[in-house]
Design an enzyme around this catalytic site. Structure first.
Site, mmCIF file in Angstrom:
data_model
loop_
_atom_site.group_PDB
_atom_site.id
_atom_site.type_symbol
_atom_site.label_atom_id
_atom_site.label_comp_id
_atom_site.label_asym_id
_atom_site.label_seq_id
_atom_site.Cartn_x
_atom_site.Cartn_y
_atom_site.Cartn_z
ATOM 1 N N HIS A 93 0.830 -1.209 0.000
ATOM 2 C CA HIS A 93 0.000 0.000 0.000
ATOM 3 C C HIS A 93 0.869 1.266 0.000
ATOM 4 O O HIS A 93 0.702 2.147 -0.836
ATOM 5 C CB HIS A 93 -0.918 -0.032 1.232
ATOM 6 C CG HIS A 93 -1.782 1.180 1.385
ATOM 7 N ND1 HIS A 93 -3.113 1.188 1.045
ATOM 8 C CD2 HIS A 93 -1.505 2.429 1.835
ATOM 9 C CE1 HIS A 93 -3.620 2.393 1.275
ATOM 10 N NE2 HIS A 93 -2.659 3.164 1.763
ATOM 11 N N GLU A 94 1.792 1.331 0.941
ATOM 12 C CA GLU A 94 2.603 2.548 1.064
ATOM 13 C C GLU A 94 3.495 2.749 -0.154
ATOM 14 O O GLU A 94 3.752 3.869 -0.565
ATOM 15 C CB GLU A 94 3.433 2.526 2.354
ATOM 16 C CG GLU A 94 2.603 2.543 3.630
ATOM 17 C CD GLU A 94 1.565 3.661 3.676
ATOM 18 O OE1 GLU A 94 1.793 4.720 3.066
ATOM 19 O OE2 GLU A 94 0.516 3.464 4.317
ATOM 20 N N HIS A 102 1.679 4.622 -2.716
ATOM 21 C CA HIS A 102 1.799 6.080 -2.593
ATOM 22 C C HIS A 102 3.173 6.521 -3.108
ATOM 23 O O HIS A 102 3.295 7.555 -3.754
ATOM 24 C CB HIS A 102 1.691 6.507 -1.127
ATOM 25 C CG HIS A 102 0.316 6.406 -0.546
ATOM 26 N ND1 HIS A 102 -0.780 7.023 -1.110
ATOM 27 C CD2 HIS A 102 -0.138 5.780 0.572
ATOM 28 C CE1 HIS A 102 -1.851 6.773 -0.357
ATOM 29 N NE2 HIS A 102 -1.491 6.012 0.659
ATOM 30 N N HIS A 160 3.360 6.876 -6.734
ATOM 31 C CA HIS A 160 2.584 8.062 -7.122
ATOM 32 C C HIS A 160 3.493 9.300 -7.092
ATOM 33 O O HIS A 160 3.397 10.178 -7.941
ATOM 34 C CB HIS A 160 1.405 8.232 -6.158
ATOM 35 C CG HIS A 160 0.263 9.034 -6.705
ATOM 36 N ND1 HIS A 160 -0.864 9.307 -5.969
ATOM 37 C CD2 HIS A 160 0.067 9.642 -7.898
ATOM 38 C CE1 HIS A 160 -1.699 10.036 -6.701
ATOM 39 N NE2 HIS A 160 -1.155 10.254 -7.879
#
Ligand SMILES: [Zn+2]
Length: 727
Positions: free
Chosen positions: A513-514, A517, A520
């Site tokens: 998940h991290e 980011h 991104h």
């Protein structure tokens, strides 16, 4: 000036919750402004304070080997001074306003402030101590004043407006046009277009709101002690572990009630102790203490809730909106409350049906274990736990043996990113770090070109805030000639000295998940720092991260990394299936309690300005009934009187955003599976249309460019085990 400047002013409160999921994950969105226009610093100053000059390290990575705590405050104060001088120069320019001399000039302003504060705010979450906290509280009002001095400057706004009004004739490209609109809207949304009389009213409403939200929060803190449940005997705590009982005795003693036992009430309606407490009367007491908090006495939050809803509607009306939700949602992907309500109502039937099935299984378990009563909210957790154990009891310790940290990171996470995007990670032990546990990497693109720096800060330690998040030290910008320097922070308990670290499966998915980011930020490819990377709307920011989670269990990935830490044996298929199944357990309840709160939030903030003050209990009951989510055994995750996200935090009319992002993530992941799954073409599509554009395009347009159509809620329901999938 960057939009994030505002975030920095509001400080940790907003920034830190910017990506917090209902589960405790948080993201520290690059909480600061970003700029260039260098103010010359003397060489002497540089020697005394390394933050005063640009770092000479690759991609301006912070010089952690030189920066000391005492450098931050003087650098940030000097940064504010320099930035204000730049802003005043832009505002006082005698030349007519142009895109270059106004908008681009602001994008370039505040270089020192950006550098010092972005490093500082990262440290507040990762190596905090009394000294850092003191600087933080001393700087908070200074940042707030700095934001106001920019946002409320009428000459500056007049120039921004002039560029905005002429934007169609300036030959600007799409990104530049969006930047102009973004600047203009931010000023307008803060009230820049209002008459003096209206501004006075707005200020008064803001002040009242700030007083009320503060009081709401203080009441929550004050009632914590009042609502804690005490019992007289150890027997009443049957079901809790010895350690928990000892802690309950010590807790009571600390509150001056020696000989008793305390059960403290945590922030959601649902209470952790309810899963274990065997005594039904005690369970009921605990649940009622939680669910009815803030409804009476000196800490009654009902009048505050009613007035806050009303005054936000009044504020929205002054700014030209029919209600607060319309105002709040305008700059988001959803755009309107209707879009949010449509999304929820498409899910209600499946969610309610599943929840009812869960309730039936629980009722059967009550009967099976000798109970002769109807399921009540205080019974749910206790009997759900029994159902869960009977259906799929998982030995967490056994599971962890297949998730050794280095394998998860290199053969799981980095492997997936390589297959999907072609990137490779090279350890850079020569780069200084802010703690020995932190590891620096250089990121190389598919064509072998160096593109960014990534810091991995995965292990729990004192001074680190709980949860997990991504943040930036340097944001990508072509205008400023900057490459991304980003960090992932987590709290994985480190293995004993000399032994490998074994990771829970939850933490494995959080690592994915991290890093979602992180990419991104890493793949950001825009001109203007304001629009870079994760600077997207709240209902979009969790999409790229949640999208990556499901690769952790993908057959092409899990076989590559989930191996026994001693024997190297791959994880047995049955154990893996059990892990996956257990993750969809109780999802009806989890989804419904979340949706109920999100719907409450939306209903409160859909009231018009002329609506009378509401009776909180009646309003809540009617709102839940209206949407068909009023199941007695499944109360909202937060009821109005303790719904801090929306009545004292920054999430008013925004609590829906978590699920909106998850819908996009599930839909996108399912789509990618129909296109061949883990392969470069899919990564290229995702990178090009979603990750690289930051906030330079409309998010729904971006999504359609990637996906070929708007998202539906089907994949989310399947992901949560609430609907049977076809694939
Ligand atoms: Zn996140």
């Amino acid at each position: 000036m960057r939009k994030t400047l505002i975030a920095s002013a509001i400080g940790a409160a907003i920034a830190l919750s910017a990506c917090s999921k209902p589960a405790e994950e948080t993201k520290n969105s690059a909480a600061v402004e970003q700029t260039q226009a260098a103010a010359p610093a003397t060489e002497q100053a540089a020697v005394s304070n390394p933050l005063l000059v640009k770092s000479t390290l690759q991609y301006e990575a912070p010089e952690f080997d030189k920066i000391k705590i005492e450098h931050y405050q003087p650098a940030m104060e000097e940064g504010i001074k320099q930035h204000m001088a730049e802003i005043l120069t832009i505002a006082a320019n005698k030349e007519p306003a142009t895109f270059e001399n106004t908008i681009v000039a602001m994008e370039k302003s505040g270089e020192l402030l950006t550098r010092a504060s972005s490093t500082f705010f990262n440290m507040t979450g990762t190596i905090s101590n009394d000294e850092i906290q003191k600087i933080q509280s001393e700087m908070a009002p200074k940042f707030a004043a700095h934001s106001d001095n920019i946002n409320l400057n009428p000459e500056l706004f007049a120039r921004v407006k002039a560029v905005y009004d002429a934007r169609a004739t300036l030959g600007l490209d799409g990104e530049a046009t969006r930047l102009v609109e973004d600047y203009y809207e931010r000023f307008v949304r803060a009230g820049a277009n209002l008459t003096e009389e209206q501004k006075t009213k707005i200020r008064a409403l803001n002040e009242e709101q700030s007083t009320l939200t503060n009081k709401f929060q203080q009441n929550l803190m004050a009632m914590k002690d009042q609502i804690a449940v005490y019992v007289d005997t150890k027997e009443e705590l049957a079901g809790l572990s010895e350690a928990e009982i000892t802690a309950a005795a010590e807790g009571a003693k600390a509150k001056g009630k020696e000989g008793k036992f305390i059960i403290e009430i945590t922030n959601t309606t649902r209470q952790p102790a309810l899963a274990s407490l065997e005594n039904r009367e005690v369970r009921k007491k605990v649940w009622e203490a939680s669910a009815y908090r803030g409804t009476s006495g000196e800490t009654d939050n009902q009048p505050i809730v009613a007035r806050l809803a009303q005054l936000r509607a009044e504020r929205a009306k002054l700014l030209g909106y029919d209600n607060w939700a319309l105002y709040q949602l305008e700059p988001t992907m959803a755009k309107t409350p209707k879009a949010v309500l449509d999304m929820f109502s498409s899910m209600v039937p499946a969610v309610v049906a599943n929840t009812k099935k869960e309730a039936e299984a629980i009722q059967a378990m009550i009967k099976e274990t000798g109970g002769d009563f109807e399921l009540q909210p205080w019974d749910w957790e206790f009997y759900a736990e029994k159902v869960r154990k009977a259906k799929y009891d998982l030995d967490e310790a056994q599971v962890r043996e297949y998730f050794e940290f280095e394998r998860v990171l290199n053969d799981g996470l980095f492997y997936t990113m390589n297959k999907l995007f072609g990137i490779t990670m090279k350890a850079r032990p020569d780069l200084p770090v802010y703690h020995p546990d932190v590891k620096a990497y250089e990121v190389f693109d598919a064509d072998g070109k160096s593109m960014a720096i990534f810091y991995a800060d995965y292990f729990a330690r004192d001074g680190k805030r709980g949860g997990a998040w991504m943040s930036s030290f340097v944001e990508q910008s072509k205008l400023l000639n900057q490459k991304p320097v980003v960090v992932n922070v987590m709290n994985i308990p480190k293995g004993p000295a000399g032994e490998p670290t074994l990771v829970s499966y939850d933490n494995v998915t959080t690592m994915f998940h991290e890093f979602g980011h992180a990419v991104h930020g890493l793949f950001s490819d825009v001109n203007y720092p304001t629009l870079a990377g994760t600077s997207v709307s709240r209902d979009f920011v969790e999409f790229p991260s949640t999208f990556q989670e499901d690769w952790a269990a993908h057959p092409d990935v899990i076989g590559n990394y989930a191996k026994h830490y001693k024997t190297g044996e791959p994880i047995p298929a049955e154990l893996l299936a059990k892990i996956m199944k257990s993750r969809s357990f109780n999802q009806g309840y989890d989804t419904l309690e979340y949706m109920s709160s999100a719907l409450l939030d939306m209903e409160w903030h859909s009231l018009p300005a002329d609506a009378p003050l509401q009776d909180v209990q009646k309003f809540e009951a009617a709102a839940l009934k209206k949407h068909g989510v009023d199941l007695a055994a499944v109360p909202p995750r937060y009821k109005s009187t303790f719904f801090a996200h929306v009545f004292s935090g920054g999430y008013s009319a925004s609590y829906y955003a978590y699920m909106w992002s998850e819908i996009l993530a599930a839909d996108a992941f399912a789509y990618v599976q129909t296109q061949g799954g883990l392969k470069l073409e899919n990564g290229i599509n995702f990178r090009k249309n979603i990750l690289s554009i930051g906030n330079s395009k409309d998010p729904m347009e971006a999504y359609k460019a990637f996906r070929g159509q708007e998202p539906t809620t089907d994949a989310l329901l399947i992901r949560r085990g609430l609907k049977t999938g076809i694939n």
